[in-house]
Enzyme design. Sequence first.
Site, short mmCIF file in Angstrom:
data_model
loop_
_atom_site.label_atom_id
_atom_site.label_comp_id
_atom_site.label_asym_id
_atom_site.label_seq_id
_atom_site.Cartn_x
_atom_site.Cartn_y
_atom_site.Cartn_z
N ARG A 9 14.09 72.14 4.71
CA ARG A 9 13.98 70.68 4.78
C ARG A 9 12.49 70.33 4.82
NH1 ARG A 9 16.23 69.90 9.65
NH2 ARG A 9 18.34 69.99 8.83
N GLU A 31 23.21 75.97 -6.69
CA GLU A 31 24.38 75.12 -6.47
C GLU A 31 24.57 74.14 -7.62
OE1 GLU A 31 23.50 73.35 -2.70
OE2 GLU A 31 21.99 72.00 -3.49
#
Length: 320
Positions: free
Chosen positions: A196, A118
């Site tokens: 995460r 990204e």
Amino acid sequence: MHPLKFKPILKERLWGGTKLKEVFGKPIESDITGESWELSTVPGDISVVANGSLEGKSLQELIDSNGEELLGKSVVERFGKEFPILIKFIDAKQDLSIQLHPNDALAKERHNSFGKTEMWYIMDADPKAELIVGFNKDVTKEEYAESVANDTLLDLLNYEQVKEGDTFFINTGKIHAIGAGVMLAEIQQTSDVTYRVFDFNRKDKDGNLRELHTDLALDAVDYEKKDDFKVSYSQEKNEVNTMVDCPYFKTNFIELTENLELDTINRDSFTILMCVGGEAKISTAEGEVAIKSGETALLPASTQKISLQSTGAKLLEVTI
């Protein structure tokens, strides 16, 4: 096929705020809206056309019925009938969790998904707002695992103060987080796979800690200290300035003080235009659409020429 705008898909997040409404006019009612998904074919979150004769059609419907016209022959050959890019605007009122994304091979094996490379373009940042990008030194897997277990991971991370216009490329494996007070445009591979690893011990509205992916992350982390994330790019006005050119997407920066025409007759790819400042009118032989800061347009691969009319817009142009 005319230039397409889509209804935003709005996402509540524990760390979200209200800037997507206050700054961009997004139709939100929540005080914790963190994301506006602008272009998506992620299952359950598929974008729907908001303008013109195709209003109400989903992006996936258009790909299924007009794949090569919309995406481009080479894109269809590579990705089939899947839109390979996910486009978002993000408002971080609080710090996001510390996280990373697996590469294509690992994501395919574990999740039957693309990996998640990204990039971020900073649209607004409070004074002293920061990102976390990578480590501040080389670490071993054992050091990393120990820091996660002992709640000392933050001591190993690299912090970057940011301002409008700063751009970052986040390759797979790189540990990262968006800090409080940052609003940005995000361009990424179509994937919703995130590992995460630390969430500041926060609890959700039901009093629960959010799930961590400690074990999954161990084999996905890039443990080397690297300074490969800050994107340096020219900002010549009324020119197409290359920002990122990677295997998954190409992004250019365009700042307009006068009208500009883009010749796309040999571009075997769709074109995405994200407005990150000001406003512009986009015209093609098939129609026109206006976009303002915080809005996105999709131009089909069949488009041969794009006319941009503005005296102050800043645009991100994304292709494959």
